[in-house]
Design a protein around this motif. Sequence first.
Motif, PDB file in Angstrom:
ATOM      1  N   LEU A 283       0.829  -1.200   0.000  1.00 24.15           N
ATOM      2  CA  LEU A 283       0.000   0.000   0.000  1.00 24.15           C
ATOM      3  C   LEU A 283       0.868   1.257   0.000  1.00 24.15           C
ATOM      4  O   LEU A 283       0.648   2.191  -0.782  1.00 24.15           O
ATOM      5  N   LEU A 284       1.874   1.288   0.880  1.00 26.98           N
ATOM      6  CA  LEU A 284       2.733   2.464   0.960  1.00 26.98           C
ATOM      7  C   LEU A 284       3.717   2.537  -0.199  1.00 26.98           C
ATOM      8  O   LEU A 284       4.091   3.629  -0.634  1.00 26.98           O
ATOM      9  N   ASP A 285       4.144   1.383  -0.706  1.00 28.86           N
ATOM     10  CA  ASP A 285       4.996   1.393  -1.896  1.00 28.86           C
ATOM     11  C   ASP A 285       4.280   2.089  -3.048  1.00 28.86           C
ATOM     12  O   ASP A 285       4.845   2.932  -3.748  1.00 28.86           O
ATOM     13  N   TYR A 286       3.019   1.715  -3.243  1.00 24.44           N
ATOM     14  CA  TYR A 286       2.229   2.349  -4.293  1.00 24.44           C
ATOM     15  C   TYR A 286       1.960   3.822  -3.974  1.00 24.44           C
ATOM     16  O   TYR A 286       1.971   4.668  -4.863  1.00 24.44           O
ATOM     17  N   ALA A 287       1.703   4.115  -2.709  1.00 22.76           N
ATOM     18  CA  ALA A 287       1.396   5.497  -2.317  1.00 22.76           C
ATOM     19  C   ALA A 287       2.539   6.427  -2.703  1.00 22.76           C
ATOM     20  O   ALA A 287       2.320   7.524  -3.234  1.00 22.76           O
ATOM     21  N   LYS A 288       3.774   6.015  -2.418  1.00 17.52           N
ATOM     22  CA  LYS A 288       4.937   6.835  -2.766  1.00 17.52           C
ATOM     23  C   LYS A 288       5.018   7.053  -4.272  1.00 17.52           C
ATOM     24  O   LYS A 288       5.282   8.166  -4.744  1.00 17.52           O
ATOM     25  N   ALA A 289       4.796   5.985  -5.023  1.00 24.63           N
ATOM     26  CA  ALA A 289       4.894   6.093  -6.478  1.00 24.63           C
ATOM     27  C   ALA A 289       3.829   7.038  -7.033  1.00 24.63           C
ATOM     28  O   ALA A 289       4.119   7.922  -7.847  1.00 24.63           O
ATOM     29  N   PHE A 290       2.585   6.857  -6.587  1.00 28.43           N
ATOM     30  CA  PHE A 290       1.499   7.658  -7.139  1.00 28.43           C
ATOM     31  C   PHE A 290       1.567   9.117  -6.710  1.00 28.43           C
ATOM     32  O   PHE A 290       1.152  10.002  -7.459  1.00 28.43           O
ATOM     33  N   GLU A 291       2.075   9.377  -5.519  1.00 27.90           N
ATOM     34  CA  GLU A 291       2.137  10.775  -5.094  1.00 27.90           C
ATOM     35  C   GLU A 291       3.268  11.529  -5.777  1.00 27.90           C
ATOM     36  O   GLU A 291       3.121  12.701  -6.138  1.00 27.90           O
ATOM     37  N   PHE A 292       4.405  10.873  -5.982  1.00 28.66           N
ATOM     38  CA  PHE A 292       5.593  11.598  -6.390  1.00 28.66           C
ATOM     39  C   PHE A 292       6.018  11.404  -7.842  1.00 28.66           C
ATOM     40  O   PHE A 292       6.774  12.220  -8.367  1.00 28.66           O
ATOM     41  N   LEU A 293       5.576  10.330  -8.498  1.00 27.64           N
ATOM     42  CA  LEU A 293       6.108  10.027  -9.825  1.00 27.64           C
ATOM     43  C   LEU A 293       5.087  10.295 -10.927  1.00 27.64           C
ATOM     44  O   LEU A 293       3.885  10.131 -10.724  1.00 27.64           O
ATOM     45  N   PRO A 294       5.570  10.658 -12.117  1.00 22.06           N
ATOM     46  CA  PRO A 294       4.662  10.757 -13.266  1.00 22.06           C
ATOM     47  C   PRO A 294       4.232   9.371 -13.708  1.00 22.06           C
ATOM     48  O   PRO A 294       4.936   8.378 -13.467  1.00 22.06           O
TER      49      PRO A 294
END
Length: 506
Positions: A283-294
């Motif tokens: 959940l948090l792995d995805y959260a970091k990706a979706f918040e910060f990456l294009p």
Amino acid sequence: KLLHYLFYPRNVAVIGASADITKWGGLITNHIALGGFEGPLYPVNPKGGRILGIKVYPTLAAVPEDEIDLVAICRPAPAVPEILEECDAKKVKFVILITAGFAETGEEGRALQQQVVELANGLGIGICGPNTMGILSNRAKLLALGSPIHVPSGGMSMISQSGNIGLQLLSWAQEQGVGVNKFISSGNEGMYATEDYLEYLEGDDGTRVILLYVEGLEDPRRFLEVARRVSHVKPIVAFKAGKTDVGARAAMSHSGHLAGSEQIASAAFRQSGVIEAETTGELLDYAKAFEFLPVPKGNRVAIMTRGGGWGVITADACRSSGLELAELSADTIEALDVMLPPFWSRSNPVDMVGIFDLGVHAQTLSLLVDSDEVDAVISLGSMTGFSSSAGIADMVRNLNPLSYILNNLQRIFFIWWSSLLMSPQWLKTGWHLLSREHKFMRSVELHVEELRKPVVNVSLMKEKHSRRGKPTVVTYTAPEQAAKALAGLYQYHLYLKNGSRQDGCT
């Protein structure tokens, strides 16, 4: 909407307040008071007195306000109907019903929960819970939680049907530097269900990505309808618990939720664009990706690595996640030939064969990001050398050396002490490496910001990577995490493009 009063109350009362922090009334009162809430806080307890210097009122009626926006109830379940009548007299808008002893306990508790919800509906009072561990609203500085977790503000909001799991995830978010906007422990969802909170977060301008911990969907059809609409605006990542028969029984006794079919939930997620996490950590792995990456426009990944073995593992992880290794063009290989030793791999993964020159790493990464045949890049170990890449990025982004020094006193003391024991040349070399990595990280971030392609760093060292601001390079500690995160971003791209998630990305 009533939910506005839950997240942005002008004032808060706690019924069942206590100075004893081993009791729920003590935890909630203390955490609101110490969490920085700027509005009036009114503890209510027949014993009166003071809590943290704040006056305690014997009854809700004694509170010197004509209207109260939010009340947290920490009293036994049988007392709740009478307390709601008292709330009505004070024109209370919303209640956080911390109290347990409702639907999760059986038929008698379910009947009481129904009675309480019907009464609240008749009075026009909203209810979060019952059996909830509270909420967090960072913008309102409202920490109405059963745990003193001070998570930095950010773009991730979370709805959790388990308060305990939710608080653990908040703790992990704090460790990993993932900022949080709102957190809701939805409890038994007597009045407001997951999809209601989801609908609210759709229009919440502080929320950029939404996480869900789900044990059961009472109305899968409505969830599908709401989630499908919200997914077109903001990415949703969900973890479904209660997938087995024993897990389903545990969910019923834990939160009163009918866990339902794993297949139904997964189908609802897939059809509505929700990215399903296989573990809570994901959940948090995805959260970091979706918040910060294009979001990548394709699934072709380039891998750069300091050693061949990690490249092999990452290639496997990409394929298992539904990603493809980019086929490097002849022009790209020719350009890499100029920078790398003649014995480099001359293929993807790009094996840097142990080169430590960060200038070469920066040029290689820039070349891969520039390539038309590459949609995303995974960098293994390139951005972690003498110092923490996260700390360096923080210093560059904030342009505040004093803040960096204060956050890295232990490391600076180590350098100073070592300089007394070793030659000045050692210290000069260490500072040179620090400066090079500083410049390297900044060049990478500027390049990614311009080209809008995701770059994921895998640190092959066990260190914390707390990030501030909005980084454009996200760090994980294992290649599998990086591959799954990129696959999730690509799934979301397919949903936005085609209206449904495509097979091939897991």
